[in-house]
Design a protein around this motif. Sequence first.
Motif, PDB file in Angstrom:
ATOM      1  N   ALA A  56      30.972  79.760  66.017  1.00 56.36           N
ATOM      2  CA  ALA A  56      30.392  78.664  65.225  1.00 56.36           C
ATOM      3  C   ALA A  56      29.031  78.190  65.749  1.00 56.36           C
ATOM      4  O   ALA A  56      28.103  77.996  64.947  1.00 56.36           O
ATOM      5  CB  ALA A  56      31.374  77.504  65.143  1.00 56.36           C
ATOM      6  N   PRO A  57      28.847  77.974  67.068  1.00 55.76           N
ATOM      7  CA  PRO A  57      27.520  77.549  67.539  1.00 55.76           C
ATOM      8  C   PRO A  57      26.427  78.578  67.251  1.00 55.76           C
ATOM      9  O   PRO A  57      25.276  78.214  66.988  1.00 55.76           O
ATOM     10  CB  PRO A  57      27.721  77.379  69.054  1.00 55.76           C
ATOM     11  N   LEU A  58      26.794  79.859  67.274  1.00 54.82           N
ATOM     12  CA  LEU A  58      25.816  80.896  66.956  1.00 54.82           C
ATOM     13  C   LEU A  58      25.475  80.876  65.472  1.00 54.82           C
ATOM     14  O   LEU A  58      24.319  81.108  65.091  1.00 54.82           O
ATOM     15  CB  LEU A  58      26.360  82.267  67.358  1.00 54.82           C
ATOM     16  N   ALA A  59      26.465  80.588  64.636  1.00 57.00           N
ATOM     17  CA  ALA A  59      26.204  80.460  63.202  1.00 57.00           C
ATOM     18  C   ALA A  59      25.277  79.278  62.931  1.00 57.00           C
ATOM     19  O   ALA A  59      24.362  79.372  62.100  1.00 57.00           O
ATOM     20  CB  ALA A  59      27.521  80.290  62.440  1.00 57.00           C
ATOM     21  N   ARG A  60      25.492  78.166  63.636  1.00 60.59           N
ATOM     22  CA  ARG A  60      24.620  77.007  63.471  1.00 60.59           C
ATOM     23  C   ARG A  60      23.194  77.323  63.914  1.00 60.59           C
ATOM     24  O   ARG A  60      22.216  76.967  63.243  1.00 60.59           O
ATOM     25  CB  ARG A  60      25.188  75.822  64.271  1.00 60.59           C
ATOM     26  N   LYS A  61      23.057  78.009  65.037  1.00 60.22           N
ATOM     27  CA  LYS A  61      21.719  78.374  65.509  1.00 60.22           C
ATOM     28  C   LYS A  61      21.026  79.281  64.506  1.00 60.22           C
ATOM     29  O   LYS A  61      19.834  79.122  64.227  1.00 60.22           O
ATOM     30  CB  LYS A  61      21.804  79.066  66.874  1.00 60.22           C
ATOM     31  N   TYR A  62      21.768  80.231  63.972  1.00 57.08           N
ATOM     32  CA  TYR A  62      21.209  81.138  62.965  1.00 57.08           C
ATOM     33  C   TYR A  62      20.716  80.344  61.762  1.00 57.08           C
ATOM     34  O   TYR A  62      19.600  80.562  61.271  1.00 57.08           O
ATOM     35  CB  TYR A  62      22.283  82.145  62.543  1.00 57.08           C
ATOM     36  N   ASP A  63      21.534  79.437  61.285  1.00 55.25           N
ATOM     37  CA  ASP A  63      21.169  78.671  60.097  1.00 55.25           C
ATOM     38  C   ASP A  63      19.937  77.813  60.349  1.00 55.25           C
ATOM     39  O   ASP A  63      19.033  77.742  59.511  1.00 55.25           O
ATOM     40  CB  ASP A  63      22.343  77.798  59.666  1.00 55.25           C
ATOM     41  N   ASP A  64      19.887  77.167  61.501  1.00 49.67           N
ATOM     42  CA  ASP A  64      18.733  76.340  61.837  1.00 49.67           C
ATOM     43  C   ASP A  64      17.456  77.171  61.919  1.00 49.67           C
ATOM     44  O   ASP A  64      16.375  76.723  61.526  1.00 49.67           O
ATOM     45  CB  ASP A  64      18.958  75.621  63.170  1.00 49.67           C
ATOM     46  N   MET A  65      17.580  78.387  62.419  1.00 52.84           N
ATOM     47  CA  MET A  65      16.399  79.230  62.651  1.00 52.84           C
ATOM     48  C   MET A  65      15.872  79.861  61.366  1.00 52.84           C
ATOM     49  O   MET A  65      14.669  80.045  61.210  1.00 52.84           O
ATOM     50  CB  MET A  65      16.753  80.320  63.662  1.00 52.84           C
ATOM     51  N   PHE A  66      16.764  80.171  60.430  1.00 50.75           N
ATOM     52  CA  PHE A  66      16.347  80.953  59.269  1.00 50.75           C
ATOM     53  C   PHE A  66      16.337  80.191  57.943  1.00 50.75           C
ATOM     54  O   PHE A  66      15.965  80.764  56.920  1.00 50.75           O
ATOM     55  CB  PHE A  66      17.249  82.181  59.128  1.00 50.75           C
ATOM     56  N   GLN A  67      16.736  78.928  57.920  1.00 50.91           N
ATOM     57  CA  GLN A  67      16.880  78.253  56.633  1.00 50.91           C
ATOM     58  C   GLN A  67      15.557  78.022  55.915  1.00 50.91           C
ATOM     59  O   GLN A  67      15.522  77.827  54.692  1.00 50.91           O
ATOM     60  CB  GLN A  67      17.618  76.933  56.800  1.00 50.91           C
TER      61      GLN A  67
END
Length: 247
Positions: A56-67
């Motif tokens: 989950a934290p990696l998914a959040r980081k991904y979303d923050d970086m690519f949104q």
Amino acid sequence: MKIGLFIPCYVDALYPEAGIATYKLLTHLGLDVSYPEKQTCCGQPMANAGFEDMAAPLARKYDDMFQEFDYVVAPSASCAAFVRYFHPNLLKDEDHPCMASGKTVDIVEFLHDIMKVKSLPGSFPHVVSVHNSCHGVRELGLSSPSERHVAPFNKIIDLLQLKADITIKEPERPDECCGFGGMFAVEEPDVSIRMGNDKIARHIATGAEYITGADSSCLMHMQGLAKREKKDIKFIHVAQILAEGIG
């Protein structure tokens, strides 16, 4: 159109040439491409092993970086599928929505479905056998799944046909698993090896010089088995073939 280039872990570590080819294809189309240097794993290995709290934290980081991007493009059907279909569930209890997952696509999807590419420069004067990975077939719809009895289609082949001098083949039972399956190859190595060797034999039977596909993970699995058995076959990501002739 602003494009975020997502390079999965194993591509970054083992097959950077697939990432470079993807970048070349995107810039050739005149797109505004950025590579966020602080990107990390999308979390697929952890989630597949049952550790969703670590993913989950990696998914959040991904979303923050690519949104911020219009699309996020990756040279990996499996990672693109994981982000698109599983990140929303990993982040379902958070206060703000998962923004980047729905914009994440594999390079084949992007070229075929979104950019609708009809021509590419360069040639690839070799015989290639197309490997249809499970995630690509059944989650991203890159080719037709045999169990659904739909009209046959293959987006990888459609794109490869744009290259001059190429000869394209498919193995018998074209959408059967190669045996990699991420954690499956670790937990069931004997079955995985048998499946991989059977798949390689079917590819070689086409007379191909190369096995190509949209997933470096599947190609990596088969390449390791072929090397161990000294099989005379080479492996190349589809993006590398499509980028041939692009400076």
